[in-house]
Design an enzyme around this catalytic site. Structure first.
Site, short mmCIF file in Angstrom:
data_model
loop_
_atom_site.label_atom_id
_atom_site.label_comp_id
_atom_site.label_asym_id
_atom_site.label_seq_id
_atom_site.Cartn_x
_atom_site.Cartn_y
_atom_site.Cartn_z
CG ASP A 49 6.77 -4.19 46.33
OD1 ASP A 49 7.42 -3.68 45.34
OD2 ASP A 49 6.60 -3.52 47.30
CE1 TYR A 54 9.07 -1.43 52.29
CE2 TYR A 54 8.54 -3.18 51.05
CZ TYR A 54 8.62 -1.61 51.37
OH TYR A 54 7.95 -0.81 50.35
CE LYS A 83 9.46 -0.99 46.43
NZ LYS A 83 8.82 -1.79 47.68
CG HIS A 116 12.28 2.28 48.93
ND1 HIS A 116 12.42 1.09 49.76
CD2 HIS A 116 11.25 2.87 49.06
CE1 HIS A 116 11.26 0.88 50.53
NE2 HIS A 116 10.48 1.93 50.03
CB SER A 161 10.11 4.17 44.50
OG SER A 161 9.00 3.93 45.32
N PRO A 215 -5.62 0.33 55.28
CG PRO A 215 -7.45 -1.12 54.50
CD PRO A 215 -6.09 -0.21 54.04
N1 LIG Z 1 7.71 2.36 47.34
C1 LIG Z 1 7.45 2.78 48.67
O1 LIG Z 1 7.73 4.06 49.02
C2 LIG Z 1 6.31 1.95 49.32
C3 LIG Z 1 5.93 0.74 48.91
N2 LIG Z 1 5.02 -0.05 49.56
C4 LIG Z 1 4.54 -1.27 49.24
O2 LIG Z 1 3.39 -1.57 48.75
C5 LIG Z 1 2.69 -2.23 49.59
C6 LIG Z 1 1.21 -1.98 49.88
O3 LIG Z 1 1.14 -0.80 50.61
P1 LIG Z 1 0.73 -0.73 52.33
O4 LIG Z 1 1.13 0.39 52.77
O5 LIG Z 1 0.86 -2.08 52.97
O6 LIG Z 1 -1.14 -0.48 52.21
P2 LIG Z 1 -1.99 -1.54 51.46
O7 LIG Z 1 -3.15 -0.36 51.04
O8 LIG Z 1 -1.65 -2.37 50.66
O9 LIG Z 1 -2.99 -1.86 52.93
C7 LIG Z 1 -2.22 -2.86 53.68
C8 LIG Z 1 -2.97 -3.14 55.10
O10 LIG Z 1 -4.53 -3.22 54.88
C9 LIG Z 1 -5.02 -4.36 55.46
N3 LIG Z 1 -5.84 -4.82 54.16
C10 LIG Z 1 -5.24 -5.68 53.13
N4 LIG Z 1 -6.36 -6.08 52.43
C11 LIG Z 1 -7.46 -5.66 52.90
C12 LIG Z 1 -8.85 -5.60 52.50
N5 LIG Z 1 -9.04 -6.30 51.46
N6 LIG Z 1 -9.82 -4.96 53.54
C13 LIG Z 1 -9.20 -4.27 54.61
N7 LIG Z 1 -8.15 -4.19 54.99
C14 LIG Z 1 -6.94 -4.84 54.22
C15 LIG Z 1 -3.68 -5.26 55.54
O11 LIG Z 1 -3.98 -5.81 56.59
P3 LIG Z 1 -3.75 -7.49 56.76
O12 LIG Z 1 -2.44 -8.09 56.49
O13 LIG Z 1 -4.20 -7.89 58.15
O14 LIG Z 1 -4.81 -8.03 55.49
C16 LIG Z 1 -2.63 -4.11 55.89
O15 LIG Z 1 -2.68 -3.55 57.10
C17 LIG Z 1 3.58 -2.44 50.88
O16 LIG Z 1 3.33 -3.44 51.51
C18 LIG Z 1 4.64 -2.23 50.01
O17 LIG Z 1 5.00 -3.56 49.44
C19 LIG Z 1 4.16 0.69 50.42
C20 LIG Z 1 4.41 1.95 51.09
C21 LIG Z 1 5.49 2.93 50.35
O1 LIG Z 2 8.87 7.18 57.10
C1 LIG Z 2 8.57 6.77 56.03
C2 LIG Z 2 8.12 5.81 55.52
O2 LIG Z 2 7.86 4.67 56.48
C3 LIG Z 2 8.61 5.06 54.29
O3 LIG Z 2 9.84 4.87 54.50
C4 LIG Z 2 7.82 3.99 53.90
O4 LIG Z 2 6.48 4.15 53.65
C5 LIG Z 2 8.55 3.12 52.70
O5 LIG Z 2 8.69 4.04 51.65
C6 LIG Z 2 7.83 1.65 52.19
O6 LIG Z 2 8.17 1.54 51.22
O7 LIG Z 2 7.09 1.39 53.12
#
Ligand SMILES: NC(=O)C1=CN([C@@H]2O[C@H](COP(=O)(O)OP(=O)(O)OC[C@H]3O[C@@H](n4cnc5c(N)ncnc54)[C@H](OP(=O)(O)O)[C@@H]3O)[C@@H](O)[C@H]2O)C=CC1
Ligand SMILES: O=C[C@H](O)[C@@H](O)[C@@H](O)[C@H](O)C(=O)O
Length: 317
Positions: A49, A54, A83, A116, A161, A215
């Site tokens: 993804d 990003y 996206k 997005h 999204s 986290p």
């Molecule tokens: N469409 C949208 O608007 C959005 C889409 N996304 C997508 O979803 C993905 C996932 O969401 P995200 O916000 O990154 O959050 P996640 O819930 O996937 O958590 C990721 C964070 O937690 C840490 N982590 C990963 N695995 C573990 C574990 N098993 N135990 C403890 N810590 C862990 C990672 O650090 P480390 O790398 O050090 O392991 C990273 O800092 C994004 O990367 C993106 O691709 C996210 C937000 C919004």
């Molecule tokens: O301020 C807004 C947020 O950063 C938002 O833009 C992100 O969570 C994004 O949707 C993502 O995909 O990671």
């Protein structure tokens, strides 16, 4: 090698693998994305993804090119999601945004391309945008431009999204192609109890972002990994709270997109297919008090389409 990855059928294109590697990158070192993707492919991940926002499409493309060249995996075996960013919503900008994504990803079709956010910004807007950078949203026009990209074979499936039931309903009123996916925040502490059944009924697959509450991220929270109900279920199964959250996501019919650039956690997050939660576990998890970890008030503005989080999420908070 971990067990084979499970997939969910989509209403168009190929099935979506139940787990995808997220790729939000907060500090600029792109090589960690390349290494993480190559490691994840070896572990068994087949879904990646990314997003224009990003800045990781290029690194993902580099890793994929290397994986294809080395015979680690074939193009048709991986599922790539990217996206459309909010400053590319003008219909005439959509095709060039898609072509730019394709070029950075070094592939000739994208499996799934999402709007997005239900938001439109001026070109070159700050993140989050300043008050005068919001433009009126016209999802119908943007969606029609994406439908054209599907007709041209550049994208196999399109979706959205961060859309609510209300925003999806208004899109469905004029969409020729029903969205294949709605990617939203989803984990045991925000189960999307209103949106998920609606999407199921309309044949729209739900993908969960921040499936473990992010986290380790600067913007993240511990609300999933430190939840006592999740932790006690994890202890019972000799798994981590993160694994329980991910297993819950998949077992309740949604794909999950955990981001990790750490080899150990990439493997840990994938280890959710050879065991399952009991009905009683799912019931316990369903009783967790619900709230969004990420209401995203950054996108609410007196000059924008959504003045507050109630308007952004149509009251589903
Ligand atoms: N469409 C949208 O608007 C959005 C889409 N996304 C997508 O979803 C993905 C996932 O969401 P995200 O916000 O990154 O959050 P996640 O819930 O996937 O958590 C990721 C964070 O937690 C840490 N982590 C990963 N695995 C573990 C574990 N098993 N135990 C403890 N810590 C862990 C990672 O650090 P480390 O790398 O050090 O392991 C990273 O800092 C994004 O990367 C993106 O691709 C996210 C937000 C919004
Ligand atoms: O301020 C807004 C947020 O950063 C938002 O833009 C992100 O969570 C994004 O949707 C993502 O995909 O990671």
């Amino acid at each position: 090698m971990a067990s084979a990855v499970v997939s969910f059928p989509l209403n168009k294109g190929k099935s979506i693998p139940a787990i995808g590697l997220g790729s939000v990158l907060l500090d600029g070192d792109q090589s960690q994305v390349v290494n993480a993707v190559l490691h994840a492919i070896k572990v068994g991940y087949r879904h990646f993804d990314t997003a224009t926002l990003y800045g990781t499409e290029g690194a993902l493309g580099e890793a994929l090119a290397e994986a294809f060249k080395n015979g680690l995996v074939r193009r048709e075996e991986v599922f790539i999601t990217s996206k459309l960013w909010s400053s590319d919503h003008e219909p005439e900008d959509v095709l060039s945004a898609v072509k730019k994504s394709l070029s950075l990803l070094q592939i000739d079709y994208i499996d799934l391309y999402l709007i997005h956010w239900p938001l439109r910004f001026k070109k070159g807007s700050a993140m989050p945008p300043k008050e005068d950078e919001y433009l009126p949203v016209d999802i119908k026009a943007t969606w029609q431009a994406l439908e054209k990209c599907v007709e041209e074979g550049l994208i196999h499936a399109i979706g959205v999204s961060n859309f609510t039931v209300e925003k999806l309903t208004s899109l469905l009123d004029h969409a020729k192609i029903v969205p294949s996916v709605n990617q939203v925040e989803r984990h045991p502490v925000w189960q999307q109890k209103k949106l998920k059944p609606f999407c199921d009924a309309k044949g729209i697959h739900v993908s969960g972002w921040s499936p473990i509450g992010a986290p380790g991220a600067i913007y993240g929270t511990q609300i999933v990994v430190s939840n006592p109900v999740i932790q006690s279920i994890a202890d019972k199964h000799c798994k981590t709270a993160a694994q329980v959250a991910l297993r819950w996501g998949v077992q309740t019919g949604a794909s999950v997109l955990p981001k990790s650039f750490n080899s150990k956690r990439i493997a840990e997050n994938f280890d959710i297919f050879s065991w399952e939660l009991s009905d009683d576990d799912i019931t316990q998890l369903s009783k967790i008090e619900q709230h969004r970890a990420f209401p995203v008030k950054e996108f609410c503005s007196p000059k924008g389409p959504y003045k507050n989080i109630e308007e952004l999420w149509d009251g589903d908070i």
